[in-house]
Design a protein around this motif. Structure first.
Motif, PDB file in Angstrom:
ATOM      1  N   LYS A  63       2.647   0.145  -9.941  1.00  0.00           N
ATOM      2  CA  LYS A  63       3.635  -0.083  -8.847  1.00  0.00           C
ATOM      3  C   LYS A  63       3.231  -0.971  -7.956  1.00  0.00           C
ATOM      4  O   LYS A  63       2.149  -1.499  -7.828  1.00  0.00           O
ATOM      5  CB  LYS A  63       3.817   1.396  -8.212  1.00  0.00           C
ATOM      6  CG  LYS A  63       4.431   2.222  -9.095  1.00  0.00           C
ATOM      7  CD  LYS A  63       4.757   3.734  -8.297  1.00  0.00           C
ATOM      8  CE  LYS A  63       5.169   4.623  -9.244  1.00  0.00           C
ATOM      9  NZ  LYS A  63       6.494   4.904  -9.426  1.00  0.00           N
ATOM     10  N   ILE A  64       4.210  -1.400  -7.051  1.00  0.00           N
ATOM     11  CA  ILE A  64       3.924  -2.573  -6.297  1.00  0.00           C
ATOM     12  C   ILE A  64       3.808  -1.721  -4.987  1.00  0.00           C
ATOM     13  O   ILE A  64       4.693  -1.240  -4.524  1.00  0.00           O
ATOM     14  CB  ILE A  64       5.133  -3.455  -6.136  1.00  0.00           C
ATOM     15  CG1 ILE A  64       5.175  -4.065  -7.366  1.00  0.00           C
ATOM     16  CG2 ILE A  64       4.875  -4.473  -4.873  1.00  0.00           C
ATOM     17  CD1 ILE A  64       6.476  -5.137  -7.619  1.00  0.00           C
ATOM     18  N   TRP A  65       2.636  -1.821  -4.522  1.00  0.00           N
ATOM     19  CA  TRP A  65       2.162  -1.297  -3.241  1.00  0.00           C
ATOM     20  C   TRP A  65       2.178  -2.356  -2.134  1.00  0.00           C
ATOM     21  O   TRP A  65       1.514  -2.982  -2.092  1.00  0.00           O
ATOM     22  CB  TRP A  65       0.761  -0.755  -3.142  1.00  0.00           C
ATOM     23  CG  TRP A  65       0.852   0.533  -3.763  1.00  0.00           C
ATOM     24  CD1 TRP A  65       1.119   1.125  -5.386  1.00  0.00           C
ATOM     25  CD2 TRP A  65       0.576   1.781  -3.028  1.00  0.00           C
ATOM     26  NE1 TRP A  65       0.980   2.092  -5.384  1.00  0.00           N
ATOM     27  CE2 TRP A  65       0.580   3.136  -4.248  1.00  0.00           C
ATOM     28  CE3 TRP A  65       0.434   2.313  -1.794  1.00  0.00           C
ATOM     29  CZ2 TRP A  65       0.486   4.272  -3.911  1.00  0.00           C
ATOM     30  CZ3 TRP A  65       0.176   3.729  -1.412  1.00  0.00           C
ATOM     31  CH2 TRP A  65       0.418   4.603  -2.812  1.00  0.00           C
ATOM     32  N   ILE A  66       3.108  -2.193  -1.059  1.00  0.00           N
ATOM     33  CA  ILE A  66       3.389  -3.055  -0.037  1.00  0.00           C
ATOM     34  C   ILE A  66       2.188  -2.411   1.304  1.00  0.00           C
ATOM     35  O   ILE A  66       2.685  -1.389   1.631  1.00  0.00           O
ATOM     36  CB  ILE A  66       4.641  -3.135   0.584  1.00  0.00           C
ATOM     37  CG1 ILE A  66       5.703  -3.688  -0.679  1.00  0.00           C
ATOM     38  CG2 ILE A  66       4.582  -4.357   1.684  1.00  0.00           C
ATOM     39  CD1 ILE A  66       6.961  -3.885  -0.294  1.00  0.00           C
ATOM     40  N   GLN A  67       1.042  -2.902   1.232  1.00  0.00           N
ATOM     41  CA  GLN A  67       0.224  -2.220   2.173  1.00  0.00           C
ATOM     42  C   GLN A  67       0.551  -2.937   3.777  1.00  0.00           C
ATOM     43  O   GLN A  67       0.078  -2.387   4.729  1.00  0.00           O
ATOM     44  CB  GLN A  67      -1.240  -2.966   1.868  1.00  0.00           C
ATOM     45  CG  GLN A  67      -1.593  -2.345   0.614  1.00  0.00           C
ATOM     46  CD  GLN A  67      -1.776  -1.051   0.120  1.00  0.00           C
ATOM     47  OE1 GLN A  67      -1.319  -0.184   0.995  1.00  0.00           O
ATOM     48  NE2 GLN A  67      -2.334  -0.588  -0.809  1.00  0.00           N
ATOM     49  N   ARG A  70       3.371   2.959   5.242  1.00  0.00           N
ATOM     50  CA  ARG A  70       4.262   4.410   5.901  1.00  0.00           C
ATOM     51  C   ARG A  70       3.264   5.374   5.495  1.00  0.00           C
ATOM     52  O   ARG A  70       2.795   5.502   4.652  1.00  0.00           O
ATOM     53  CB  ARG A  70       5.460   4.504   5.223  1.00  0.00           C
ATOM     54  CG  ARG A  70       6.402   3.295   5.839  1.00  0.00           C
ATOM     55  CD  ARG A  70       6.991   3.617   6.973  1.00  0.00           C
ATOM     56  NE  ARG A  70       8.035   2.360   7.374  1.00  0.00           N
ATOM     57  CZ  ARG A  70       7.904   1.680   8.428  1.00  0.00           C
ATOM     58  NH1 ARG A  70       6.913   1.871   9.201  1.00  0.00           N
ATOM     59  NH2 ARG A  70       8.956   0.730   8.554  1.00  0.00           N
ATOM     60  N   PRO A  71       3.154   6.413   6.491  1.00  0.00           N
ATOM     61  CA  PRO A  71       2.452   7.660   6.074  1.00  0.00           C
ATOM     62  C   PRO A  71       2.902   8.103   4.986  1.00  0.00           C
ATOM     63  O   PRO A  71       4.411   8.168   4.575  1.00  0.00           O
ATOM     64  CB  PRO A  71       2.630   8.507   7.316  1.00  0.00           C
ATOM     65  CG  PRO A  71       2.927   7.558   8.372  1.00  0.00           C
ATOM     66  CD  PRO A  71       3.822   6.386   7.962  1.00  0.00           C
ATOM     67  N   GLN A 120       9.126   9.872   1.571  1.00  0.00           N
ATOM     68  CA  GLN A 120      10.250  10.379   0.850  1.00  0.00           C
ATOM     69  C   GLN A 120      11.547  10.263   1.430  1.00  0.00           C
ATOM     70  O   GLN A 120      12.758  10.024   0.873  1.00  0.00           O
ATOM     71  CB  GLN A 120       9.943  12.025   0.771  1.00  0.00           C
ATOM     72  CG  GLN A 120       9.882  12.492   2.131  1.00  0.00           C
ATOM     73  CD  GLN A 120       9.803  14.035   2.126  1.00  0.00           C
ATOM     74  OE1 GLN A 120      10.220  14.667   1.251  1.00  0.00           O
ATOM     75  NE2 GLN A 120       8.832  14.475   2.977  1.00  0.00           N
ATOM     76  N   TYR A 121      11.316   9.710   2.596  1.00  0.00           N
ATOM     77  CA  TYR A 121      12.657   9.120   3.491  1.00  0.00           C
ATOM     78  C   TYR A 121      12.807   7.958   3.531  1.00  0.00           C
ATOM     79  O   TYR A 121      13.952   7.535   3.771  1.00  0.00           O
ATOM     80  CB  TYR A 121      12.635   9.650   4.971  1.00  0.00           C
ATOM     81  CG  TYR A 121      12.300  11.310   5.034  1.00  0.00           C
ATOM     82  CD1 TYR A 121      13.049  12.058   4.885  1.00  0.00           C
ATOM     83  CD2 TYR A 121      11.037  11.475   5.512  1.00  0.00           C
ATOM     84  CE1 TYR A 121      12.847  13.462   4.775  1.00  0.00           C
ATOM     85  CE2 TYR A 121      10.557  12.762   5.534  1.00  0.00           C
ATOM     86  CZ  TYR A 121      11.534  13.920   5.470  1.00  0.00           C
ATOM     87  OH  TYR A 121      11.032  15.076   5.340  1.00  0.00           O
ATOM     88  N   GLY A 129      13.549   5.885   0.596  1.00  0.00           N
ATOM     89  CA  GLY A 129      14.309   5.330  -0.411  1.00  0.00           C
ATOM     90  C   GLY A 129      13.602   4.709  -1.614  1.00  0.00           C
ATOM     91  O   GLY A 129      13.857   4.217  -2.642  1.00  0.00           O
ATOM     92  N   PHE A 130      12.147   4.483  -1.233  1.00  0.00           N
ATOM     93  CA  PHE A 130      11.141   4.004  -2.243  1.00  0.00           C
ATOM     94  C   PHE A 130      10.415   4.926  -2.921  1.00  0.00           C
ATOM     95  O   PHE A 130      10.231   6.307  -2.411  1.00  0.00           O
ATOM     96  CB  PHE A 130      10.319   2.785  -1.494  1.00  0.00           C
ATOM     97  CG  PHE A 130      11.159   1.690  -1.020  1.00  0.00           C
ATOM     98  CD1 PHE A 130      11.547   0.486  -1.859  1.00  0.00           C
ATOM     99  CD2 PHE A 130      11.822   1.418   0.058  1.00  0.00           C
ATOM    100  CE1 PHE A 130      12.260  -0.455  -1.690  1.00  0.00           C
ATOM    101  CE2 PHE A 130      12.581   0.324   0.495  1.00  0.00           C
ATOM    102  CZ  PHE A 130      12.711  -0.501  -0.301  1.00  0.00           C
ATOM    103  N   ALA A 131       9.467   4.536  -3.758  1.00  0.00           N
ATOM    104  CA  ALA A 131       8.500   5.525  -4.433  1.00  0.00           C
ATOM    105  C   ALA A 131       7.614   6.164  -3.224  1.00  0.00           C
ATOM    106  O   ALA A 131       7.233   5.285  -2.320  1.00  0.00           O
ATOM    107  CB  ALA A 131       7.577   4.954  -5.395  1.00  0.00           C
ATOM    108  N   GLU A 132       7.117   7.306  -3.585  1.00  0.00           N
ATOM    109  CA  GLU A 132       6.031   7.993  -2.655  1.00  0.00           C
ATOM    110  C   GLU A 132       4.478   7.582  -2.747  1.00  0.00           C
ATOM    111  O   GLU A 132       3.788   7.418  -2.017  1.00  0.00           O
ATOM    112  CB  GLU A 132       6.270   9.467  -2.606  1.00  0.00           C
ATOM    113  CG  GLU A 132       7.507   9.940  -2.001  1.00  0.00           C
ATOM    114  CD  GLU A 132       7.847  11.610  -1.940  1.00  0.00           C
ATOM    115  OE1 GLU A 132       6.764  12.207  -1.738  1.00  0.00           O
ATOM    116  OE2 GLU A 132       8.814  12.033  -2.602  1.00  0.00           O
ATOM    117  N   LYS A 133       4.366   7.523  -4.009  1.00  0.00           N
ATOM    118  CA  LYS A 133       3.066   6.974  -4.547  1.00  0.00           C
ATOM    119  C   LYS A 133       3.183   6.511  -6.132  1.00  0.00           C
ATOM    120  O   LYS A 133       4.164   6.581  -6.733  1.00  0.00           O
ATOM    121  CB  LYS A 133       2.017   7.969  -4.368  1.00  0.00           C
ATOM    122  CG  LYS A 133       2.345   9.313  -5.012  1.00  0.00           C
ATOM    123  CD  LYS A 133       1.247  10.358  -4.872  1.00  0.00           C
ATOM    124  CE  LYS A 133       1.544  11.546  -5.466  1.00  0.00           C
ATOM    125  NZ  LYS A 133       0.239  12.491  -5.422  1.00  0.00           N
TER     126      LYS A 133
END
Length: 111
Positions: free
Chosen positions: A67-71, A98-99, A104-105, A107-111
């Motif tokens: 997954k692409i994690w935008i840090q 984002r915390p 979950q709010y 629109g992207f993946a949670e993890k």
């Protein structure tokens, strides 16, 4: 098709595109840093604005579990928008800055 390799290439190309834009002030240069073995990618700005030294992270992205994690994203529109427009499904993008309880709010993946 190797999703990981495609994502690496896509991220590199997007960051190289962003690096074409030099700030209108100071003697500041964009620098792209690719850590391919660890699949980490960063766009920095470094240089001088008058007497002030500038060293800022503009974008920091990692590939974690395919997954692409935008840090970090200091762009106006957001690199997530660029990724989605390039065909990356939202469920493969995590807004790591984002915390977790708020992801979950987004629109992207949670993890």
């Amino acid at each position: 098709m190797d999703t990981r390799l495609n994502y690496q290439t896509l991220i590199e190309n997007i960051l190289l595109d962003y690096a074409q834009y030099k700030p209108a002030y100071g003697e500041i240069e964009p620098q792209v840093v690719f850590d391919e073995p660890r699949v980490r990618y960063t766009l920095l700005e470094m240089g001088w604005d008058n007497k002030k030294y500038v060293h800022d992270c503009i974008i920091h992205v990692e590939l974690i579990n395919d997954k692409i994690w935008i840090q970090y994203d200091g762009t106006e529109e957001g690199i997530a928008t660029d990724l989605v427009e390039a065909g990356v499904p939202k469920y493969d993008i995590v807004l790591g800055f984002r915390p977790q309880k708020l992801r979950q709010y987004t629109g992207f993946a949670e993890k």
